[in-house]
Design a protein around this motif. Structure first.
Motif, PDB file in Angstrom:
ATOM      1  N   UNK A 159     -39.929   6.030   1.101  1.00 56.58           N
ATOM      2  CA  UNK A 159     -41.255   5.739   1.639  1.00 56.58           C
ATOM      3  C   UNK A 159     -41.470   4.235   1.716  1.00 56.58           C
ATOM      4  N   UNK A 160     -42.252   3.789   2.700  1.00 61.77           N
ATOM      5  CA  UNK A 160     -42.520   2.355   2.810  1.00 61.77           C
ATOM      6  C   UNK A 160     -43.674   1.928   1.912  1.00 61.77           C
ATOM      7  N   UNK A 161     -43.741   0.672   1.603  1.00 55.12           N
ATOM      8  CA  UNK A 161     -44.883   0.147   0.856  1.00 55.12           C
ATOM      9  C   UNK A 161     -45.696  -0.763   1.747  1.00 55.12           C
ATOM     10  N   UNK A 162     -47.002  -0.833   1.466  1.00 58.09           N
ATOM     11  CA  UNK A 162     -47.821  -1.750   2.268  1.00 58.09           C
ATOM     12  C   UNK A 162     -47.462  -3.198   1.949  1.00 58.09           C
ATOM     13  N   UNK A 211     -48.502   8.400   6.691  1.00 51.81           N
ATOM     14  CA  UNK A 211     -48.062   8.903   5.382  1.00 51.81           C
ATOM     15  C   UNK A 211     -47.656  10.376   5.389  1.00 51.81           C
ATOM     16  N   UNK A 262     -42.504  11.982   6.760  1.00 50.10           N
ATOM     17  CA  UNK A 262     -41.497  11.477   5.825  1.00 50.10           C
ATOM     18  C   UNK A 262     -40.490  10.541   6.487  1.00 50.10           C
TER      19      UNK A 262
END
Lengths: 147, 288
Positions: B201-204, B222, B225
């Motif tokens: 998952x990406x992070x802000x 979100x 996936x």
């Protein structure tokens, strides 16, 4: 006839105003202790919400909720509740496909990415999550309706 | 050479479990998937590999956590930047799973300066590069970025300045890092840093301290996936510079419009450290 009604009504209103004024005038001022209690009631919910948001198993068990079945917690994608933008709700939420509140979005995240069990919208766990998210984003400008 | 996935999903329908929390079963599955890649493979650890058993299974399977080798006139170096958390678990009687769970939380408060190289490895790095000509390329891999980037989220190697003191003797250094799960590029002196995407998952982007971004990654859905995650194709060009091409499962890697961009998502956001922290002043700001 009309006059007869209005005179007693006017008198009653005057009495009410007087009573209200008296009550206000005699209301005790808030003490620092009282304000501290108010704050603590709020911060207690923030602490519980923080634990839920960070996937604390004991807190979930105690409250009878299951926010995730994937091993993910809210904070894994939203450190410090970033990128939640609570101040931009309510709004049309694209993923949900309708006008939504922050509580709707919290439940969507629980159900979809986290594959958990959604909360009763008025439950203690939901209120605590909301308290933490708002607390962590305090100072952000209110911009309801922003995508 | 391939990037090692920090996290992975598995199970029928991709949902039996998510994450990579150092469980030998997860590590073995990762190794199994990478068997498909037939070229030479080298590995550096991430914190998710480490804190269940303090790296024992990882080292047994993948070898030393830091290393160097030369290939076609380039010195490649791998660093261990994740194993330096001070013991916060014994006094709290935490289980290995609880320790790992805490370390896997980006805004965890107990790990301290766990993202570090440490004196022993610094001395090794100094020795490793002392014989390497200053004009020849160096490519260095580390899990965490080798520059300041938002300490509250443990995004960066705390002793990066000491690392940089050694690296700045060289004219052509490329640092390739993971951990931030973002499109990220930075230059410090002659060292270029390239951030890898996540396979999970990406992070802000952090509210403060983001290097000046020439390109912002997409704003991620979100519920998808496969959005905002991917890998990179890295190659050395004829000018001995590393080229990087991000590849995502979804077609768009970058976006500029506020409504579509990860940088746009970082606007109007005042964030506060957790109550468990020592209440430093609020952090405000946006991507510059």
């Amino acid at each position: 006839m009309t006059r007869q009604i209005w005179i007693p009504a006017g008198a009653a209103l005057a009495v009410l105003c007087f009573v209200a004024f008296q009550a206000a005038a005699h209301k005790d001022k808030h003490t620092p202790e009282q304000l501290k209690v108010f704050e603590e009631v709020f911060l207690e919910q923030v602490r519980i919400g923080d634990l839920l948001f960070h996937g604390d198993a004991d807190t979930q068990k105690k409250m009878g909720v299951q926010l995730s079945r994937t091993g993910m917690s809210c904070a894994m994608c939203h450190p410090f509740a970033s990128d939640v933008h609570p101040h931009e709700f309510p709004k049309f939420q694209e993923q949900i496909g309708k006008f939504s509140t922050l509580r709707d979005m919290i439940n969507w995240c629980i159900e979809k990415p986290n594959e958990g069990v959604k909360l009763d919208s008025d439950s203690d766990a939901m209120k605590a999550l909301e308290a933490y998210i708002y607390w962590s984003n305090r100072g952000s400008k209110l911009e309801p309706g922003t995508h | 050479m391939v990037p090692f996935p920090e996290h992975h999903r598995s199970g029928a329908g991709g949902a039996d479990f998510l994450g990579q929390l150092g469980n030998p079963v997860e590590l073995e599955l990762g190794a199994e998937l990478l068997k498909e890649v037939k070229t030479k493979k080298v590995y550096i650890p991430g914190e998710h590999d480490w804190y269940l058993d303090m790296g024992k299974a990882w080292e047994r399977m993948f070898g030393a956590p830091y290393w160097s080798f030369d290939h076609k006139g380039v010195r490649f170096i791998g660093l261990d930047t994740i194993s330096h958390a001070k013991d916060f678990w014994t006094i709290r009687k935490m289980t290995p799973q609880e320790r790992m769970g805490h370390m896997a939380t980006l805004d965890g408060t107990l790990g301290g300066a766990w993202a570090a190289v440490g004196p022993e490895q610094l001395a090794w790095l100094d020795r490793t590069l002392s014989s390497w000509p200053k004009d020849k390329p160096v490519v260095i891999f580390s899990h965490n970025p080798l520059f300041d980037y938002y300490a509250p989220w443990n995004f960066w190697v705390r002793d990066w300045r000491e690392v940089n003191e050694i690296l700045k003797r060289h004219d052509n250094v490329t640092s390739v890092h993971g951990h931030v799960h973002q499109v990220l590029y930075h230059e410090i002196g002659k060292m270029r840093s390239i951030g890898m995407l996540a396979t999970s998952w990406p992070w802000p982007y952090a509210p403060k301290g983001v290097p000046k971004l020439t390109k912002c990654m997409v704003r991620v859905d979100p519920g998808d996936y496969f959005d905002g995650v991917g890998w990179s194709a890295l190659g050395m060009n004829s000018a001995s510079k590393v080229d990087n091409e991000y590849v995502m499962w979804r077609k768009d890697v970058y976006a500029t419009a506020t409504a579509d961009s990860g940088c746009g998502d970082n606007r109007n956001q005042v964030l506060h450290p957790r109550l468990a922290d020592a209440e430093p002043p609020p952090i405000t700001g946006s991507v510059k």
